[in-house]
Scaffold this active site. Structure first.
Site, PDB file in Angstrom:
ATOM      1  N   ASP A 137     -27.518 -25.237  14.566  1.00 44.85           N
ATOM      2  CA  ASP A 137     -26.731 -24.963  13.358  1.00 44.85           C
ATOM      3  C   ASP A 137     -26.122 -26.245  12.808  1.00 44.85           C
ATOM      4  O   ASP A 137     -25.984 -26.410  11.592  1.00 44.85           O
ATOM      5  CB  ASP A 137     -25.611 -23.962  13.660  1.00 44.85           C
ATOM      6  CG  ASP A 137     -26.086 -22.523  13.655  1.00 44.85           C
ATOM      7  OD1 ASP A 137     -27.154 -22.251  13.066  1.00 44.85           O
ATOM      8  OD2 ASP A 137     -25.389 -21.668  14.235  1.00 44.85           O
ATOM      9  N   LYS A 183     -23.345 -15.897  19.569  1.00 45.83           N
ATOM     10  CA  LYS A 183     -23.499 -17.334  19.801  1.00 45.83           C
ATOM     11  C   LYS A 183     -22.563 -17.865  20.885  1.00 45.83           C
ATOM     12  O   LYS A 183     -22.932 -18.764  21.644  1.00 45.83           O
ATOM     13  CB  LYS A 183     -23.292 -18.100  18.499  1.00 45.83           C
ATOM     14  CG  LYS A 183     -24.346 -17.782  17.444  1.00 45.83           C
ATOM     15  CD  LYS A 183     -24.144 -18.593  16.183  1.00 45.83           C
ATOM     16  CE  LYS A 183     -25.204 -18.245  15.142  1.00 45.83           C
ATOM     17  NZ  LYS A 183     -25.099 -19.086  13.934  1.00 45.83           N
ATOM     18  N   GLY A 218     -13.214 -18.071   8.735  1.00 50.31           N
ATOM     19  CA  GLY A 218     -13.771 -17.481   9.942  1.00 50.31           C
ATOM     20  C   GLY A 218     -13.678 -18.421  11.124  1.00 50.31           C
ATOM     21  O   GLY A 218     -13.567 -19.647  10.960  1.00 50.31           O
TER      22      GLY A 218
END
Length: 205
Positions: A63, A27, A85
């Site tokens: 997203d 991404k 993350g």
């Protein structure tokens, strides 16, 4: 299918491809490949949807829409959030939480910057001021279904929400550990569906 990085076409037949979705770990690298970025994708620093128009690759981020829609059943978030993350998906989540005015920190094995902490810093005192924990890492994805993020699960309770972007398996070990302590849990399937619907709209606009 053969991709030509110079002409950005597939066998010279780019007209049959309206766009594509991008998943981890690509991404962020898509930022350099796209000819143009939407303001949202630019601000987030990640692309998960590409729309091809006149042989130009336009990078979008759906997203954000997918996560925001999937989070609606859990609103309002009354305290802080932790994002496990620091990859491309985590950036879309952070962007959404900013819009919702939910204070949050990133959790990483290699924290960088003032808004990132190591897993070892998370203890019972920290979890007392946390409402939402989002796992944006692939930890626990099939076939490694016994894996889970390194958290003090004994300190979870009914006031916590555990959101796992992983959706295979549908009930991850991260979610199971939360359920045992009474936390509300969800996986990333609804986010996947909502972001895909938004991508489909862009390709057929």
């Amino acid at each position: 299918m053969t991709y030509n990085p110079i002409t950005k076409t597939t066998n010279g037949k780019n007209e049959i491809i309206r766009g594509l979705n991008v998943t981890i770990p690509y991404k962020e690298s898509m930022l350099k490949i796209c000819d143009q970025l939407t303001p949202e994708a630019q601000a987030i620093g990640a692309v998960n949807t590409v729309v091809i128009e006149d042989n130009k690759w336009i990078g979008h981020n759906t997203d954000v829409y997918g996560f925001a829609k999937s989070l609606e059943p859990f609103l309002p978030i009354t305290q802080n959030a932790l994002i496990l993350g620091t990859g491309g998906a985590s950036k879309a989540i952070s962007y959404t939480l900013d819009a919702l005015k939910v204070p949050h920190l990133f959790v990483s094995r290699n924290p960088q910057g003032e808004y990132s902490i190591p897993y070892e810093k998370i203890d019972g005192d920290v979890l007392k001021i946390i409402s939402l924990i989002i796992n944006s890492t692939p930890v626990g994805t099939f076939p490694d279904v016994e894996d889970k993020p390194n958290l003090p699960y004994d300190h979870l309770n009914k006031n916590h929400i555990l959101y796992d972007l992983v959706y295979n398996p549908s009930n991850t070990m991260f979610m199971k550990m939360g359920k045992v302590k009474g936390a509300r849990v969800t996986n990333g399937y609804q986010m996947l569906v909502h972001q895909a619907e938004k991508s489909w709209e862009l390709w057929n606009d």
